[in-house]
Design a protein around this motif. Structure first.
Motif, short mmCIF file in Angstrom:
data_model
loop_
_atom_site.label_atom_id
_atom_site.label_comp_id
_atom_site.label_asym_id
_atom_site.label_seq_id
_atom_site.Cartn_x
_atom_site.Cartn_y
_atom_site.Cartn_z
N ARG A 196 42.06 -18.90 -7.92
CA ARG A 196 42.16 -19.11 -6.48
C ARG A 196 43.07 -20.31 -6.26
O ARG A 196 42.71 -21.45 -6.59
CB ARG A 196 40.78 -19.35 -5.87
N GLU A 213 45.28 -23.06 -4.12
CA GLU A 213 45.09 -23.77 -2.86
C GLU A 213 46.31 -24.56 -2.42
O GLU A 213 46.27 -25.21 -1.37
CB GLU A 213 43.89 -24.72 -2.96
N GLY A 239 43.60 -19.08 -1.61
CA GLY A 239 42.39 -19.78 -1.23
C GLY A 239 42.38 -20.05 0.27
O GLY A 239 43.04 -19.37 1.06
N GLU A 240 41.65 -21.08 0.68
CA GLU A 240 41.43 -21.35 2.11
C GLU A 240 42.49 -22.25 2.72
O GLU A 240 42.55 -22.37 3.95
CB GLU A 240 40.06 -21.98 2.30
N ASN A 241 43.31 -22.89 1.90
CA ASN A 241 44.24 -23.90 2.42
C ASN A 241 45.61 -23.33 2.74
O ASN A 241 46.61 -24.04 2.67
CB ASN A 241 44.37 -25.05 1.42
N ASN A 256 46.24 -21.65 5.73
CA ASN A 256 45.96 -21.18 7.08
C ASN A 256 46.77 -21.92 8.15
O ASN A 256 46.45 -21.85 9.33
CB ASN A 256 44.46 -21.33 7.40
N GLY A 295 48.13 -17.25 4.34
CA GLY A 295 46.71 -16.95 4.43
C GLY A 295 46.22 -16.70 5.84
O GLY A 295 45.04 -16.37 6.04
N LYS A 302 46.57 -10.31 5.87
CA LYS A 302 47.11 -11.65 6.04
C LYS A 302 48.63 -11.61 6.08
O LYS A 302 49.26 -10.65 5.64
CB LYS A 302 46.62 -12.56 4.90
N GLY A 312 34.03 -16.00 -0.56
CA GLY A 312 34.57 -17.27 -1.03
C GLY A 312 33.53 -18.15 -1.68
O GLY A 312 33.87 -19.00 -2.51
N HIS A 367 28.65 -23.16 3.45
CA HIS A 367 29.93 -22.49 3.25
C HIS A 367 30.41 -21.81 4.52
O HIS A 367 31.58 -21.91 4.90
CB HIS A 367 29.80 -21.47 2.12
N ARG A 374 31.73 -24.47 7.02
CA ARG A 374 32.50 -25.56 6.43
C ARG A 374 33.62 -26.07 7.34
O ARG A 374 34.04 -27.23 7.22
CB ARG A 374 33.08 -25.12 5.08
N ASP A 375 34.09 -25.24 8.26
CA ASP A 375 35.17 -25.67 9.15
C ASP A 375 34.68 -25.97 10.57
O ASP A 375 35.49 -26.22 11.47
CB ASP A 375 36.24 -24.57 9.23
#
Length: 935
Positions: free
Chosen positions: A46, A48, A90-92, A94, A110, A138, A554, A886, A889-890
């Protein structure tokens, strides 16, 4: 072949263990995308950051290790799978940057397509591509596949609306076409590459036959092979390079950002459904409509219409259509209502000469509009829902020249008959001659594989050779059409594609065997099994549409991955393979961390609720029947015990202080494997005494107040600005609205059964539910009075399993909307309020109602992006707090300017308060604060 030890050692130094996956469960779960192929990666990473991608590509090049990129995994042609190294976003990734009042937007790969459009909506703009998977796919995949859609056509795809790109080449070099310094450095370091691209462009444009062929091919929708139009449309090598990346499916490099020129998103729209007597007239009408102000024209053959004619809400007349009928679903959009009406008149006048078998006139009414599009959108899942277990659903994607569309449709229908695909249907984007055909296919029998192979040979010959069309219009070449690229394009163009591949990926490490393959049978290899596992999930086509709304994605597994692993466990058990270790891992990854809220079913094309499977598996392991019986029979005592525990916890807070108690309880909860709940500052205080008023018998209208068990036990947290318990606040609001509040008898012993059902104790759950229904019937005088339930999950629990039709049950949103708005005078506040729409509120269809009520209370409504489920899931916030953490988390960054949050579930509000950093309350607190009774 195993990955080199030196490569693995270097990766271990570069990537934290938590983002490297090489265990059998994880690699199988990630080794599945929406296609009908499967490769199991040896290593999943994953990633980032762009720097990680750069370093990993350099390592891969040094050690000759193939690498494949994955965004959302919704692609259909096998583009996003690997038996080597799979790099998953991954999540970063966006990031988004709006420019020039929305006329441009820069996006990281993403960002989900629908999220990009959501941030552009205030400017009445959108990105050009509009794939059917836009709620899940995405930007990285949209660009890499040059995805289009129903309204996009060839004018608004990524290739045509590209304004800039940041990319990473196979050697790890970064190029940002919008950064002059990056361009200067790249020109110095890769002068030879740029000159070769420029030379290939000159040679291609000078070859008049090849250039004409390329221009002809891209007159149509076309994603077969690499984007050779870059070589004839541009002469600057940087422009050629960036446009070559579009549609390259990760075979030429990694796209780390893209800038779009956006397109207008007109607010006024209307749709019509016109049914013609035959395919010929239908397709002739398409050529006329091509010249009219239409935004979409979707063709549905008779088989498509037949596949949905029995669905709820479908008009009865669909069943009576003739066998040769063919329909067009037409949409027009405009900037104003008057312009829209003008356009609709032009459209209908243009096709007035065509006789129609049936028609639904243009309508802007959302009910009519949505029904028409439901017919179109339900066709694909309708085939998936009736397929035989063990088979997969294949959706192919071809383009015929529009002037030959009718003949193309009829020839495809003939091929269905020839190869006995009796269930196959055809629909598609008629304006572009782009047809999708859907059929079911088994791959567990060599004869079935041979049938598929023969069928594809016939299809490719028909489309590419006889009609000069496109074998892939928008779904990407992948592995599926890689053996047929040369057939469609010819030898010269095919060799040019290989030259480009070797120029940009000289070691051949980027996504091998995708788009271009030396293996003529690659489309018949690594075919994915879909073995029977459970009737709840056997219809799953593993598309991944469910994943964006899953709170555990995730952290552990998504709904798609839960199904993949459970299918594998069942198949292995039937084959006599020991699954002990796999089931042990699945216990936590698949079962314990599933919120089981069912939001996945709302996104699933065939309506699968993976939570139902999880509850079934929990029931299989629910061995404490005697304890469950005791709890059901002594629920009042359990409620008293809950209040005592909350009282003890509150006493410990006063004695030890919140920070020390929080640390100590976290340690104890972990040691007890979640059996002891973890205390946090958001933990409720107990409701000390349950004092219910006697019925007064006055003349006010009555409402039966069903206070949920959590409302009867859990008061506000000690730090909460609101200290009145929900039960008292709700009663006060109802009385302010002019109602006499009545409570069911023996309230403290009543329960909807949800706590039992979620743990797998269905018998006890149903018994408690029936007890409650009986009590509500009595309290409401046989259904004469409305019933107000103060917690949306309990309301849903009572309704979804079939409520006695005499009972008129409301959740807080519905009751306020239907009964209190007219009785209260609102004085809105100026402070921003965060809104959390619970899963149950979404299932109840009251999401917009909740938002609208809050808008009555404040002009500043904040709805955090990407938080669909809080993950508290009844008691998971206590027993499996990492799921709640989780999922939220944001949250804090999204609500940092708010002083208060609103929801409709007391347990959800505990987690929301903890991770949002603000107090979350029930909706009634806000409504009560800003209203007074109307006189």
């Amino acid at each position: 072949m195993s990955l080199p030890a030196a490569f693995l050692a270097a990766v271990e130094r570069l990537i934290p263990r938590a983002r490297r996956f090489d265990d059998p469960l994880s690699t199988l779960a990630f080794g599945t995308d929406a296609s009908f192929y499967r490769l199991i990666p040896q290593l999943v990473i994953r990633v980032e950051s762009e720097l990680e991608v750069v370093d990993l590509l350099k390592l891969a090049g040094n050690h000759q290790v193939p690498v494949t990129f994955r965004a959302a995994g919704t692609s259909l042609s096998g583009q996003a799978i690997s038996d080597s190294v799979l790099l998953v976003l991954g999540e970063n990734w966006n990031g988004r940057e709006i420019r020039d009042q929305g006329k441009q937007i820069r996006l990281q790969p993403g960002v989900i397509g629908a999220q990009a459009n959501a941030v552009l909506a205030p400017f009445q703009r959108k990105i050009g591509p509009d794939p059917a998977s836009i709620n899940a796919c995405k930007i990285g995949g949209i660009v890499a596949n040059n995805a289009s859609g129903m309204c996009c056509g060839t004018a608004h795809n990524t290739y045509q609306t590209l304004a800039g790109m940041r990319l990473v080449l196979a050697d790890g070099t970064v190029l940002d076409s919008e950064d002059p310094l990056s361009v200067t450095r790249f020109a110095a370091s890769h002068a030879g590459l740029l000159e070769q691209l420029a030379e290939l462009g000159r040679q291609t444009r000078a070859n008049s036959a090849l250039a004409a062929r390329i221009r002809h091919k891209y007159r149509l929708k076309n994603t077969t092979g690499l984007s050779l139009n870059a070589l004839v449309d541009f002469d600057q090598p940087l422009d050629i390079l960036s446009h070559l990346m579009v549609g390259s499916e990760g075979t030429l490099g990694f796209i780390s950002a893209v800038t779009y020129d956006t397109v207008p998103d007109h607010p006024h729209k209307a749709s019509a459904l016109l049914v013609f007597a035959d395919v010929e007239n239908c397709c002739r009408a398409v050529t006329v409509l091509k010249q009219q102000p239409v935004s979409a024209v979707e063709l549905l053959d008779r088989r498509s219409l037949r596949s949905v004619q029995d669905k709820a809400g479908m008009p009865d007349w669909v069943k009576g259509l003739s066998a040769s009928a063919c329909a067009l679903l037409i949409e027009s959009r405009a900037a104003s209502q008057s312009l829209l009406q003008e356009q609709l008149a032009l459209i209908m006048a243009s096709i007035a000469e065509f006789p129609l078998e049936k028609q639904v006139d243009f309508s802007a009414d959302p009910a009519v509009y949505n029904l028409l599009w439901k017919i179109r959108k339900d066709t694909f899942p309708a085939v998936g829902a009736v397929r035989q277990t063990g088979t997969t659903v294949i959706i192919e994607d071809v383009t015929f020249p529009i002037e030959q569309l009718a003949e193309g449709v009829n020839r495809l229908l003939a091929l269905f008959d020839k190869h006995h695909y009796d269930e196959a249907i055809i629909f598609g984007h008629a304006l572009e001659g782009n047809l999708h055909f859907v059929f079911t296919q088994g791959f567990d029998d060599p004869l079935q594989v041979a049938r598929y192979s023969a069928f594809m040979d016939d299809v490719t010959q028909l489309v590419a050779v006889e009609f000069g069309g496109s074998l892939k219009a928008e779904h990407g070449t992948g592995r599926n059409m890689a053996p047929f690229v040369e057939l469609e394009w010819g030898a010269d163009a095919y060799q040019l594609m290989w030259q480009l591949k070797r120029l940009l990926d000289p070691q051949g490490i980027l996504n091998p065997d995708v788009v271009l393959s030396a293996d003529p049978a690659i489309h018949l290899k690594n075919l994915k099994p879909l073995p029977a596992a459970d009737e709840i999930i056997d219809k799953c086509i593993e598309c991944g549409f469910c994943e964006p709304v899953c709170p555990s994605k995730g952290l552990t597994l998504s709904p798609r991955q839960r199904i993949v692993i459970w299918r594998d466990i069942q198949a292995k058990q039937r084959a006599g393979i020991d699954t002990t270790a796999l089931e042990r891992d699945y216990r936590y990854q698949g079962i314990d961390t599933c919120a089981a809220t069912g939001l996945c079913a709302q996104r699933c094309p065939v309506g699968i609720n993976t939570g139902d499977l999880v509850r079934k598996l929990r029931a299989r392991d629910a061995h404490n029947q005697r304890s469950a019986d005791w709890l059901a029979n002594n629920f009042r005592r359990a409620m008293q015990g809950t209040r005592v525990l909350l009282h003890v916890a509150n006493g410990a807070r006063l004695l030890m202080g919140a920070p020390l108690l929080s640390r100590a309880s976290a340690t104890l909860s972990k040691a007890s494997q979640g059996r002891v709940p973890q205390w946090t500052p958001a933990m409720p205080q107990p409701v000390h005494r349950l004092q219910l008023p006697a019925t007064t018998g006055d003349q006010r209208p009555r409402v039966v107040y069903l206070a949920a068990c959590v409302s009867r036990a859990m008061g506000p947290a000690a730090s909460d600005a609101e200290q009145m318990p929900l039960l008292d606040k709700t009663r006060a609001l109802l009385e302010k609205g002019g109602f006499q509040v009545v409570f069911p008898d023996h309230l403290d012993n009543l329960c909807c059964g949800q706590p039992f059902a979620s743990k797998g104790y269905a018998v006890q759950a149903e018994r408690k539910r029936q007890e409650l229904i009986d009590a509500l019937l009595k309290a409401s005088r046989g259904g004469l009075d409305p019933i107000y339930c103060d917690t949306s999950p309990c309301t849903l629990r009572l309704l979804q399993d079939g409520l006695d039709p005499r009972l008129n049950l409301h959740d807080p949103v519905k009751f306020i909307r239907e009964h209190l708005l007219e009785r209260l005078e609102f004085q809105p506040q100026d402070k921003p309020v965060a809104v959390h729409v619970t899963c149950s509120t979404q299932h109840l269809g009251e999401a917009q109602g909740l938002i609208d009520i809050v808008r009555h209370c404040t002009s500043q409504v904040v709805i955090p992006e990407g938080i669909h489920c809080c993950g508290f899931a009844g008691d998971k916030g206590f027993t499996t707090p990492e799921l709640n953490a989780h999922a939220l988390r944001d949250l804090q960054s999204a609500v940092q300017y708010c002083e208060e949050g609103i929801s409709t579930s007391r347990t959800c509000e505990i987690g929301l308060s903890q991770y949002g950093g603000i107090d979350y309350h029930g909706l009634v607190y806000l409504v009560d604060r800003v209203t007074r009774a109307k006189h």
